[in-house]
Design an enzyme around this catalytic site. Structure first.
Site, PDB file in Angstrom:
ATOM      1  N   ARG A 118       0.971  -1.206  -0.088  1.00 52.03           N
ATOM      2  CA  ARG A 118      -0.322   0.144   0.180  1.00 52.03           C
ATOM      3  C   ARG A 118       0.682   1.094   0.324  1.00 52.03           C
ATOM      4  NH1 ARG A 118      -3.138  -3.672   3.740  1.00 52.03           N
ATOM      5  NH2 ARG A 118      -4.788  -4.413   2.239  1.00 52.03           N
ATOM      6  N   GLU A 182       8.826  17.342 -25.404  1.00 53.43           N
ATOM      7  CA  GLU A 182       8.357  17.502 -23.943  1.00 53.43           C
ATOM      8  C   GLU A 182       9.083  18.975 -23.491  1.00 53.43           C
ATOM      9  OE1 GLU A 182       5.678  16.370 -22.282  1.00 53.43           O
ATOM     10  OE2 GLU A 182       5.737  14.570 -22.817  1.00 53.43           O
ATOM     11  N   LYS A 224       6.627  22.798 -14.538  1.00 49.96           N
ATOM     12  CA  LYS A 224       6.270  21.546 -13.870  1.00 49.96           C
ATOM     13  C   LYS A 224       6.103  21.662 -12.880  1.00 49.96           C
ATOM     14  CE  LYS A 224       5.038  17.173 -14.798  1.00 49.96           C
ATOM     15  NZ  LYS A 224       5.173  16.235 -15.565  1.00 49.96           N
ATOM     16  N   GLU A 234      -4.538  16.581 -11.139  1.00 50.13           N
ATOM     17  CA  GLU A 234      -4.931  17.009 -12.853  1.00 50.13           C
ATOM     18  C   GLU A 234      -6.475  17.668 -13.203  1.00 50.13           C
ATOM     19  OE1 GLU A 234      -4.278  14.860 -16.663  1.00 50.13           O
ATOM     20  OE2 GLU A 234      -2.595  15.215 -15.928  1.00 50.13           O
ATOM     21  N   ARG A 238      -2.983  21.214 -14.673  1.00 47.64           N
ATOM     22  CA  ARG A 238      -1.959  20.293 -14.990  1.00 47.64           C
ATOM     23  C   ARG A 238      -2.728  19.944 -16.320  1.00 47.64           C
ATOM     24  NH1 ARG A 238       1.069  15.690 -11.388  1.00 47.64           N
ATOM     25  NH2 ARG A 238       1.927  15.284 -12.826  1.00 47.64           N
ATOM     26  N   ASN A 242      -0.565  18.123 -21.355  1.00 48.49           N
ATOM     27  CA  ASN A 242      -1.183  17.073 -22.046  1.00 48.49           C
ATOM     28  C   ASN A 242      -1.515  17.855 -23.174  1.00 48.49           C
ATOM     29  OD1 ASN A 242      -1.619  14.599 -20.270  1.00 48.49           O
ATOM     30  ND2 ASN A 242      -3.010  16.000 -19.349  1.00 48.49           N
ATOM     31  N   HIS A 245      -0.937  15.705 -26.195  1.00 49.41           N
ATOM     32  CA  HIS A 245      -0.614  14.065 -25.542  1.00 49.41           C
ATOM     33  C   HIS A 245      -2.481  13.343 -25.972  1.00 49.41           C
ATOM     34  CE1 HIS A 245       2.393  15.343 -23.426  1.00 49.41           C
ATOM     35  NE2 HIS A 245       2.303  14.419 -23.079  1.00 49.41           N
ATOM     36  N   HIS A 262       7.721   8.093 -27.213  1.00 47.67           N
ATOM     37  CA  HIS A 262       6.631   8.734 -26.673  1.00 47.67           C
ATOM     38  C   HIS A 262       6.732  10.470 -27.663  1.00 47.67           C
ATOM     39  CE1 HIS A 262       3.770  10.283 -23.736  1.00 47.67           C
ATOM     40  NE2 HIS A 262       4.066  11.008 -23.267  1.00 47.67           N
TER      41      HIS A 262
END
Length: 358
Positions: A118, A182, A224, A234, A238, A242, A245, A262
């Site tokens: 966890r 990016e 960032k 997000e 945020r 993207n 993306h 990517h």
């Protein structure tokens, strides 16, 4: 070494950027307080840097989990191998996972750390430009599913991000260019001065000038960190990170994660998003052309694969920004300002997809 801070309220951690950090024992020990460490890496990076990092952790009980290289291996099965390694070495909650590699390794290792018992600590040691400027920062972890990119995962912040710029010396040119996508994204959605700087300094970046790369990494991480601090999960702001993306992830999924890196898919996505922003009347043609030109200067692809508009539309419906069945897109209002919206004519989107994907 330069140090930035990410502060999301419940978690505060440093981003260290500089040369020689893989052999900085004091830095590593400061963030790996337990006895046990599992280094998660891949076959490519292991040959280059695993031995050096293991030597720097001589005071720890170190185990290794070496994954196959490539986005196509970012799966639940691969994450399971990390769990198997943690169990086999009888690691407990005071253990830590250390992600040594690019975005795929970082996402898988972070996801495993989030789930194992966890939640145990993990440290990101990104070795690609894309990971150093983006994926290692902000706590997004996860794996892909055949139905879409990053559909299984968790928001789980690392203990630290340690970006050794020396690792970029062995990065293939194609991977370097993919990372620049990016950085260009940050210029598009947040910092027009960064966009201008990139436009003028692209030759230095492609030639791997250390000062230029360090500035690009530092400024990207600053942006960032600022955005993540305002919106960790997000919910609103945020999502602008993207940009490109939604289209890019659809391209990756439609090509089975085997054709594009990517960053290359994101570059194509930014091109399409800029074109759609122009068609929607948000930006003029000059900005759209500047986005295309800078992607070309970075040596990134500017021709989308003809995989079919219907296939891309299907993939886009699984995007995590879809709400109430509507695909929300990140579009440009101007260089340095982006919006997230589903307020556009579906016919316009259909036309764009048909134009780019056939």
């Amino acid at each position: 070494m330069q140090t930035l801070q990410v502060d999301v309220g419940h978690s505060r951690y440093p981003i260290a950027i500089g040369s020689g950090l893989l052999t900085n024992r004091e830095l590593l020990d400061a963030h790996l307080r337990g006895r046990d460490v599992l280094i998660v890496t891949n076959t490519t990076v292991a040959r280059l840097y695993l031995g050096k990092l293991t030597d720097s952790l001589a005071s720890k009980r170190v185990a290794e989990c070496i994954l196959p290289d490539g986005e196509q291996h970012k799966t639940l099965q691969t994450a399971g191998w990390v769990f198997d390694a943690l169990v086999a070495k009888k690691m407990n909650r005071d253990a830590a996972v250390l992600a040594l590699g690019g975005g795929v390794v970082g996402d898988i290792a972070g996801f495993a750390a989030a789930c194992y018992q966890r939640g145990i600590g993990y440290v990101q040691v990104p070795t690609t430009l894309l990971a150093q400027v983006d994926s290692s920062v902000g706590g997004k972890t996860g794996v892909n599913h055949p139905g879409g990119k990053n559909l299984i995962g968790a928001f789980y912040q690392p203990l630290a991000v340690i970006a050794d710029t020396d690792t970029l010396a062995t990065l293939p040119d194609r991977e370097l260019r993919a990372g620049l996508a990016e950085v260009i994204k940050y210029g598009c959605v947040w910092d027009p001065l960064l966009f201008d700087w990139l436009d003028h300094n692209m030759p230095k970046l492609l030639a791997r000038h250390v000062d230029a790369l360090t500035y690009a990494i530092t400024r990207s991480c600053e942006i960032k960190a600022t955005v993540v601090a305002k919106d960790e999960r997000e919910q609103n702001l945020r999502a602008i990170l993207n940009f490109g993306h939604t289209f890019g992830h659809a391209i990756e999924a439609a090509t089975a994660y085997e054709v594009y890196l990517h960053g290359e898919a994101v570059a194509l996505g930014m091109l399409i998003a800029a074109d759609f922003s122009h068609k929607a009347g948000l930006i003029d043609g000059a900005i759209k052309d500047r986005v295309r030109d800078i992607l070309g200067k970075a040596g990134l692809p500017t021709e989308a694969p003809r995989v079919g508009a219907a296939r891309v539309q299907e993939m886009m419906q699984m995007d995590k920004k879809v709400l109430g069945g509507a695909v929300r897109l990140v579009l440009l209002e101007k260089l340095g300002r982006a919006i997230v919206t589903s307020d556009y004519p579906q016919s316009a989107l259909d036309g764009t997809l048909a134009e780019f994907f056939g």
